[in-house]
Design a protein around this motif. Structure first.
Motif, PDB file in Angstrom:
ATOM      1  N   GLN A   8      65.069  69.904  42.425  1.00  0.00           N
ATOM      2  CA  GLN A   8      65.706  69.951  44.165  1.00  0.00           C
ATOM      3  C   GLN A   8      66.146  68.219  44.611  1.00  0.00           C
ATOM      4  OE1 GLN A   8      62.883  69.726  46.705  1.00  0.00           O
ATOM      5  NE2 GLN A   8      64.120  70.025  48.784  1.00  0.00           N
ATOM      6  N   ILE A  25      63.441  65.527  43.388  1.00  0.00           N
ATOM      7  CA  ILE A  25      62.605  65.899  42.789  1.00  0.00           C
ATOM      8  C   ILE A  25      62.422  66.931  41.815  1.00  0.00           C
ATOM      9  CG2 ILE A  25      60.352  66.505  43.561  1.00  0.00           C
ATOM     10  CD1 ILE A  25      60.650  64.517  45.034  1.00  0.00           C
ATOM     11  N   LEU A  44      66.897  66.230  46.717  1.00  0.00           N
ATOM     12  CA  LEU A  44      67.089  65.964  48.161  1.00  0.00           C
ATOM     13  C   LEU A  44      67.632  65.978  49.520  1.00  0.00           C
ATOM     14  CD1 LEU A  44      64.000  63.121  47.940  1.00  0.00           C
ATOM     15  CD2 LEU A  44      64.073  65.708  47.695  1.00  0.00           C
ATOM     16  N   ARG A  57      68.147  63.988  52.035  1.00  0.00           N
ATOM     17  CA  ARG A  57      68.110  63.102  52.668  1.00  0.00           C
ATOM     18  C   ARG A  57      69.309  61.882  51.853  1.00  0.00           C
ATOM     19  NH1 ARG A  57      63.933  60.116  49.691  1.00  0.00           N
ATOM     20  NH2 ARG A  57      61.895  61.329  50.291  1.00  0.00           N
TER      21      ARG A  57
END
Ligand SMILES: O=c1ccn([C@@H]2O[C@H](COP(=O)(O)OP(=O)(O)O[C@H]3O[C@H](CO)[C@@H](O)[C@H](O)[C@H]3O)[C@@H](O)[C@H]2O)c(=O)[nH]1
Ligand SMILES: [Mn+2]
Length: 477
Positions: A14, A83, A16, A18
């Motif tokens: 994944q 991640i 992120l 952010r």
């Protein structure tokens, strides 16, 4: 190794969200830095040529340049954080245990007084008890201290393993390092009375021997290698020692199941030949294990890094058994976690930035750096990149070599002693600076480690598992 079925993905990743904020922030911040340098430039140009002003401004400009350069470098950790999540629950759906690849585990120790043999034995037991087919598991311990005390501790561990391994598996024990398990009173199982007595006996025998500083003759009959410790034997000058302490296929545990191989290796030392510390030790383990078992996957561990999850191997397989990842995969790095340092980690000793935050950022680039421990390697990756292959000097050291069944046979032992010789690497590619076949050489490992209070350190599985794609030239420790 077979491919994974798309129906049962073994891992997911994944990016992120952010990263957008990080990128926007980096853009704004770069403008601020450019403005600052614009101001520095105009101050210098517009001010009359005055030596005082010049010499006062210059250190500020240099400092700002250094800070800006440091900031710029740290941005690579923020641009693409990824991640990766292993999905071990899908592993049994995609593969049977018979299909699991063999695994060689390397544990390094260097000094029986700074790294107590009991700790080395505990680390070895924690990985011998992995939830993994025992006949595919081999543990190689490198003893740079060249100490009969460490050999004795491992001999005791091999014996205790015959009771400990079935106990852990039958009772589904999570904490498979005996010292950690018995230290945790809540975790102790009702059936653990006898096994605890055996453990305490083993511990007291090892500690007594370490206290005295030598191994009694009565014990020496169990391992031929004790004969190597002659009068002229010193830590810095001694012959190679390879002793198989338990042999899977031949030795069985108390309920008649196979137990993993456990091999003690102390490479030859000679004052005139540089030994290259831990890197040299890993090189020797790489060769000795190639001759004995040649597993396609390796795990490197420091002697005080116990494994606190018996299914760690399943997590690793989620990447190594994934066909889309496997061809480019060099190693899977488990984050280090230092437990029990102090309340709130006020000194930042958990090194979260180094071991958790930055590696997640590097995950989205090529992968994190090698922490030196808690790392699963592809053996093939140590022989060159995906499209290149560097032939080793002996066919037995190649990643595709299939070793004989008995690692304890005289021929295999003779070869293992030869490749553990101190001048074996002379005139070969091992550790050569210019070679593509980069090994673990040239690390300057500090002779003493730091002690972590409260039972750590551990390496642990957590969300955000990290891995590194093949870039051989960066594989220096
Ligand atoms: O000549 C030597 C010196 C050290 N070691 C082993 O190398 C490991 C790490 O050495 P240590 O002195 O404990 O260093 P640390 O600072 O505790 O270890 C960190 O830093 C090292 C690099 O400096 C890495 O190699 C380690 O993996 C990493 O955990 C230990 O298991 C030692 O037994 C050897 O095998 N041979
Ligand atoms: Mn250490």
């Amino acid at each position: 190794m077979e491919c994974t079925s798309p129906k049962h993905p073994l891992n997911s990743s994944q990016l992120l969200p952010r990263r957008f904020f990080n990128r926007a922030f980096a853009l704004i911040y770069s403008f601020a830095i450019l403005t600052l340098f614009y101001r520095h430039a105009t101050t210098l140009i517009q001010s009359p040529i005055n030596l005082h002003t010049f010499f006062i401004s210059l250190p500020f400009i240099v400092s700002d340049l250094i800070l800006a350069f440091t900031w710029l470098n740290s941005q690579c950790f923020r641009m693409n954080p990824v991640i990766r999540t292993p999905l071990p629950e899908n592993l049994p759906k995609a593969f049977s245990r018979e299909e699991f690849p063999a695994l060689d585990i390397f544990i390094c120790t260097a000094d029986p007084y700074k790294e107590p043999p009991m700790t080395v034995a505990a680390t070895a037991l924690s990985v011998m008890a992995y939830e993994y087919p025992a006949e595919k598991l081999s543990i190689y311990v490198s003893d740079d201290g060249g100490s009969e005390l460490t050999l004795f501790a491992l001999m005791e561990a091999a014996r205790f393993a015959k009771a400990w391994l079935p106990f852990c598996k039958e009772n589904r024990i999570m904490e498979r390092c005996p010292s950690a398990y018995f230290a945790n009173t809540c975790a102790s199982h009702s059936a653990s009375g006898d096994i605890q007595i055996m453990y305490e006996d083993m511990k007291s025998r090892i500690e007594k021997v370490v206290e005295r500083g030598f191994v009694d003759d009565e014990y020496k009959t169990s391992a031929e290698a004790f004969g190597k410790w002659k009068k002229e034997f010193t830590t810095k000058d001694h012959p190679a020692i390879v002793q198989v302490l338990s042999e899977s296929g031949c030795d069985k545990d108390f309920i008649g199941s196979s137990i993993p191989n456990l091999v003690y290796v102390s490479r030859q030392k000679n004052k005139a030949v540089s030994h290259h510390f831990k890197a040299g030790a890993l090189n020797v383990l790489l060769r000795v294990s190639a001759i004995m078992t040649n597993a396609p996957i390796l795990l490197t561990l420091d002697c005080d890094m116990i494994s606190n999850d018996p299914t760690t191997t399943h997590t690793m397989l989620c990447f190594f058994m994934d066909r889309s990842v496997r061809p480019e995969l060099g190693y899977v790095q488990f984050p280090l976690r230092f437990d029990g340092i102090n309340n709130g980690d006020i000194y930042g000793s958990e090194l979260r930035r180094a071991f958790h935050i930055n590696p997640v950022g590097m995950n989205g680039l090529l992968g994190p750096d090698y922490f030196g421990t808690g790392t699963f390697f592809s053996r093939r990756a140590l022989h060159g990149g995906p499209s290149s292959y560097i032939e080793p000097e002996m066919v037995e050291l190649g990643p595709d070599y299939i070793p004989g069944k008995r690692s304890n046979s005289p021929h295999i032992l003779e070869l293992a002693h030869r490749v553990a010789g101190c001048s074996y690497e002379e005139g070969t590619n091992w550790g050569s600076k210019d070679s593509d076949m980069v090994h673990w050489l040239r690390t300057i490992t500090p002779a003493t480690g730091y002690t972590v209070r409260g039972g750590g350190p551990y390496f642990a599985i957590q969300r955000g598992l990290l891995f590194w794609r093949i870039r051989p030239y960066l594989w220096l420790i």
